[in-house]
Design a protein around this motif. Structure first.
Motif, PDB file in Angstrom:
ATOM      1  N   THR A  50     -19.944 -18.384 -42.982  1.00  0.00           N
ATOM      2  CA  THR A  50     -20.458 -17.697 -44.165  1.00  0.00           C
ATOM      3  C   THR A  50     -19.277 -17.152 -44.955  1.00  0.00           C
ATOM      4  OG1 THR A  50     -20.598 -15.470 -43.213  1.00  0.00           O
ATOM      5  CG2 THR A  50     -22.487 -16.929 -42.839  1.00  0.00           C
ATOM      6  N   ASN A  51     -19.561 -16.780 -46.191  1.00  0.00           N
ATOM      7  CA  ASN A  51     -18.479 -16.203 -46.989  1.00  0.00           C
ATOM      8  C   ASN A  51     -18.024 -14.861 -46.429  1.00  0.00           C
ATOM      9  OD1 ASN A  51     -20.777 -14.791 -47.740  1.00  0.00           O
ATOM     10  ND2 ASN A  51     -20.154 -14.611 -49.872  1.00  0.00           N
ATOM     11  N   LYS A  52     -18.868 -14.181 -45.668  1.00  0.00           N
ATOM     12  CA  LYS A  52     -18.475 -12.907 -45.045  1.00  0.00           C
ATOM     13  C   LYS A  52     -17.301 -13.095 -44.098  1.00  0.00           C
ATOM     14  CE  LYS A  52     -22.927 -10.537 -44.851  1.00  0.00           C
ATOM     15  NZ  LYS A  52     -23.913  -9.976 -43.912  1.00  0.00           N
ATOM     16  N   CYS A  53     -17.329 -14.159 -43.339  1.00  0.00           N
ATOM     17  CA  CYS A  53     -16.262 -14.431 -42.380  1.00  0.00           C
ATOM     18  C   CYS A  53     -14.947 -14.694 -43.095  1.00  0.00           C
ATOM     19  CB  CYS A  53     -16.650 -15.622 -41.510  1.00  0.00           C
ATOM     20  SG  CYS A  53     -15.446 -16.004 -40.236  1.00  0.00           S
ATOM     21  N   PHE A  54     -14.984 -15.514 -44.124  1.00  0.00           N
ATOM     22  CA  PHE A  54     -13.765 -15.834 -44.857  1.00  0.00           C
ATOM     23  C   PHE A  54     -13.238 -14.608 -45.604  1.00  0.00           C
ATOM     24  CE2 PHE A  54     -15.708 -19.955 -44.177  1.00  0.00           C
ATOM     25  CZ  PHE A  54     -14.629 -20.675 -43.691  1.00  0.00           C
ATOM     26  N   ARG A  55     -14.146 -13.820 -46.160  1.00  0.00           N
ATOM     27  CA  ARG A  55     -13.740 -12.589 -46.847  1.00  0.00           C
ATOM     28  C   ARG A  55     -13.101 -11.618 -45.855  1.00  0.00           C
ATOM     29  NH1 ARG A  55     -18.668  -9.955 -48.965  1.00  0.00           N
ATOM     30  NH2 ARG A  55     -18.811  -9.319 -46.808  1.00  0.00           N
ATOM     31  N   ALA A  56     -13.666 -11.501 -44.672  1.00  0.00           N
ATOM     32  CA  ALA A  56     -13.121 -10.603 -43.652  1.00  0.00           C
ATOM     33  C   ALA A  56     -11.733 -11.058 -43.221  1.00  0.00           C
ATOM     34  CB  ALA A  56     -14.062 -10.545 -42.448  1.00  0.00           C
ATOM     35  N   GLN A  57     -11.544 -12.366 -43.070  1.00  0.00           N
ATOM     36  CA  GLN A  57     -10.236 -12.875 -42.676  1.00  0.00           C
ATOM     37  C   GLN A  57      -9.189 -12.566 -43.745  1.00  0.00           C
ATOM     38  OE1 GLN A  57      -9.385 -16.997 -42.971  1.00  0.00           O
ATOM     39  NE2 GLN A  57      -8.156 -17.003 -41.096  1.00  0.00           N
ATOM     40  N   ILE A  58      -9.535 -12.748 -45.005  1.00  0.00           N
ATOM     41  CA  ILE A  58      -8.591 -12.477 -46.087  1.00  0.00           C
ATOM     42  C   ILE A  58      -8.289 -10.984 -46.168  1.00  0.00           C
ATOM     43  CG2 ILE A  58      -8.298 -12.525 -48.590  1.00  0.00           C
ATOM     44  CD1 ILE A  58      -7.844 -15.211 -47.150  1.00  0.00           C
ATOM     45  N   MET A  59      -9.294 -10.150 -45.966  1.00  0.00           N
ATOM     46  CA  MET A  59      -9.049  -8.700 -45.980  1.00  0.00           C
ATOM     47  C   MET A  59      -8.112  -8.310 -44.839  1.00  0.00           C
ATOM     48  SD  MET A  59     -12.737  -7.157 -47.099  1.00  0.00           S
ATOM     49  CE  MET A  59     -12.213  -5.487 -46.882  1.00  0.00           C
ATOM     50  N   LEU A  60      -8.312  -8.898 -43.677  1.00  0.00           N
ATOM     51  CA  LEU A  60      -7.437  -8.628 -42.540  1.00  0.00           C
ATOM     52  C   LEU A  60      -6.011  -9.083 -42.848  1.00  0.00           C
ATOM     53  CD1 LEU A  60      -7.619  -7.534 -39.611  1.00  0.00           C
ATOM     54  CD2 LEU A  60      -7.905  -9.905 -38.887  1.00  0.00           C
ATOM     55  N   TYR A  61      -5.879 -10.261 -43.417  1.00  0.00           N
ATOM     56  CA  TYR A  61      -4.572 -10.808 -43.780  1.00  0.00           C
ATOM     57  C   TYR A  61      -3.868  -9.920 -44.799  1.00  0.00           C
ATOM     58  CZ  TYR A  61      -1.411 -13.818 -46.461  1.00  0.00           C
ATOM     59  OH  TYR A  61      -0.337 -14.326 -47.150  1.00  0.00           O
ATOM     60  N   LEU A  62      -4.596  -9.450 -45.790  1.00  0.00           N
ATOM     61  CA  LEU A  62      -3.985  -8.652 -46.853  1.00  0.00           C
ATOM     62  C   LEU A  62      -3.700  -7.212 -46.432  1.00  0.00           C
ATOM     63  CD1 LEU A  62      -6.005  -9.794 -49.990  1.00  0.00           C
ATOM     64  CD2 LEU A  62      -3.606 -10.279 -49.483  1.00  0.00           C
ATOM     65  N   LEU A  63      -4.575  -6.622 -45.646  1.00  0.00           N
ATOM     66  CA  LEU A  63      -4.498  -5.180 -45.400  1.00  0.00           C
ATOM     67  C   LEU A  63      -3.858  -4.775 -44.079  1.00  0.00           C
ATOM     68  CD1 LEU A  63      -8.030  -4.160 -46.693  1.00  0.00           C
ATOM     69  CD2 LEU A  63      -5.864  -4.039 -47.934  1.00  0.00           C
ATOM     70  N   LEU A  64      -3.935  -5.613 -43.071  1.00  0.00           N
ATOM     71  CA  LEU A  64      -3.451  -5.204 -41.748  1.00  0.00           C
ATOM     72  C   LEU A  64      -1.925  -5.138 -41.723  1.00  0.00           C
ATOM     73  CD1 LEU A  64      -4.534  -4.533 -38.878  1.00  0.00           C
ATOM     74  CD2 LEU A  64      -3.884  -6.860 -38.280  1.00  0.00           C
ATOM     75  N   PRO A  65      -1.362  -3.969 -41.403  1.00  0.00           N
ATOM     76  CA  PRO A  65       0.100  -3.889 -41.280  1.00  0.00           C
ATOM     77  C   PRO A  65       0.586  -4.814 -40.162  1.00  0.00           C
ATOM     78  CG  PRO A  65      -0.885  -1.698 -41.286  1.00  0.00           C
ATOM     79  CD  PRO A  65      -2.004  -2.684 -41.167  1.00  0.00           C
ATOM     80  N   SER A  66       1.739  -5.417 -40.360  1.00  0.00           N
ATOM     81  CA  SER A  66       2.273  -6.320 -39.336  1.00  0.00           C
ATOM     82  C   SER A  66       2.670  -5.562 -38.080  1.00  0.00           C
ATOM     83  CB  SER A  66       3.498  -7.064 -39.860  1.00  0.00           C
ATOM     84  OG  SER A  66       3.142  -7.903 -40.906  1.00  0.00           O
ATOM     85  N   GLN A  67       3.325  -4.439 -38.254  1.00  0.00           N
ATOM     86  CA  GLN A  67       3.875  -3.703 -37.115  1.00  0.00           C
ATOM     87  C   GLN A  67       2.826  -2.776 -36.521  1.00  0.00           C
ATOM     88  OE1 GLN A  67       7.570  -1.802 -37.927  1.00  0.00           O
ATOM     89  NE2 GLN A  67       7.852  -1.121 -35.844  1.00  0.00           N
ATOM     90  N   CYS A  68       1.934  -3.368 -35.752  1.00  0.00           N
ATOM     91  CA  CYS A  68       0.909  -2.603 -35.039  1.00  0.00           C
ATOM     92  C   CYS A  68       1.373  -2.444 -33.590  1.00  0.00           C
ATOM     93  CB  CYS A  68      -0.423  -3.344 -35.079  1.00  0.00           C
ATOM     94  SG  CYS A  68      -1.093  -3.541 -36.736  1.00  0.00           S
ATOM     95  N   PRO A  69       0.852  -1.445 -32.903  1.00  0.00           N
ATOM     96  CA  PRO A  69       1.250  -1.248 -31.506  1.00  0.00           C
ATOM     97  C   PRO A  69       0.884  -2.455 -30.631  1.00  0.00           C
ATOM     98  CG  PRO A  69      -0.009   0.634 -32.319  1.00  0.00           C
ATOM     99  CD  PRO A  69      -0.085  -0.428 -33.362  1.00  0.00           C
ATOM    100  N   PRO A  70       1.688  -2.740 -29.625  1.00  0.00           N
ATOM    101  CA  PRO A  70       1.384  -3.863 -28.721  1.00  0.00           C
ATOM    102  C   PRO A  70      -0.002  -3.750 -28.092  1.00  0.00           C
ATOM    103  CG  PRO A  70       3.590  -3.025 -28.292  1.00  0.00           C
ATOM    104  CD  PRO A  70       2.949  -2.086 -29.274  1.00  0.00           C
ATOM    105  N   GLU A  71      -0.454  -2.522 -27.827  1.00  0.00           N
ATOM    106  CA  GLU A  71      -1.790  -2.332 -27.232  1.00  0.00           C
ATOM    107  C   GLU A  71      -2.881  -2.823 -28.180  1.00  0.00           C
ATOM    108  OE1 GLU A  71       0.248   0.529 -27.864  1.00  0.00           O
ATOM    109  OE2 GLU A  71       1.292   0.128 -25.989  1.00  0.00           O
ATOM    110  N   PHE A  72      -2.694  -2.589 -29.468  1.00  0.00           N
ATOM    111  CA  PHE A  72      -3.663  -3.044 -30.468  1.00  0.00           C
ATOM    112  C   PHE A  72      -3.754  -4.566 -30.438  1.00  0.00           C
ATOM    113  CE2 PHE A  72      -4.418  -4.657 -34.784  1.00  0.00           C
ATOM    114  CZ  PHE A  72      -5.677  -4.132 -35.013  1.00  0.00           C
TER     115      PHE A  72
END
Length: 117
Positions: A50-72
């Protein structure tokens, strides 16, 4: 008639907006990764094809900081793999996931089994 924008101008605007969002990731407060993940995880995991899945992936790609803790990364990488495996033969979907996995590899604990990718 209302003013319109040429396709080239529109594409430039979209590209620059995406670049601005990506560049701003480094300014997010430490710990924001959980909130961003919580915002998109249901659509990624339960709304495939669905478009929800693709939208969620793009939001994750755009917004998620690269340097997250290893536990995350240790906690969400199996879920990312699950989401990625739900959609076959989609080059754009695969490309974005490979970028996300590349980011995660820099900060993930060394015991993660990358051979499954």
């Amino acid at each position: 008639t209302p003013p319109t924008m040429t396709n080239g101008r529109y594409n430039t605007c979209i590209k620059r907006t995406a670049q601005l969002i990506k560049a701003s990731r480094r300014y997010f407060a430490y710990g924001e990764e959980n909130g961003i993940w919580d915002m998109v995880k249901d659509d990624l995991l339960h709304s495939s094809h669905t478009n929800k899945c693709f939208r969620a992936q793009i939001m994750l790609y755009l917004l998620l900081p690269s340097q997250c803790p290893p536990e995350f990364y240790g906690r969400i990488l199996p879920l990312w793999l699950e989401s990625w495996s739900n959609i076959d033969r989609c080059i754009d979907f695969d490309f974005v996931w490979l970028i996300m996995f590349s980011r995660a590899r820099k900060y993930c604990a060394s015991d993660f089994d990358w051979s499954i990718i």
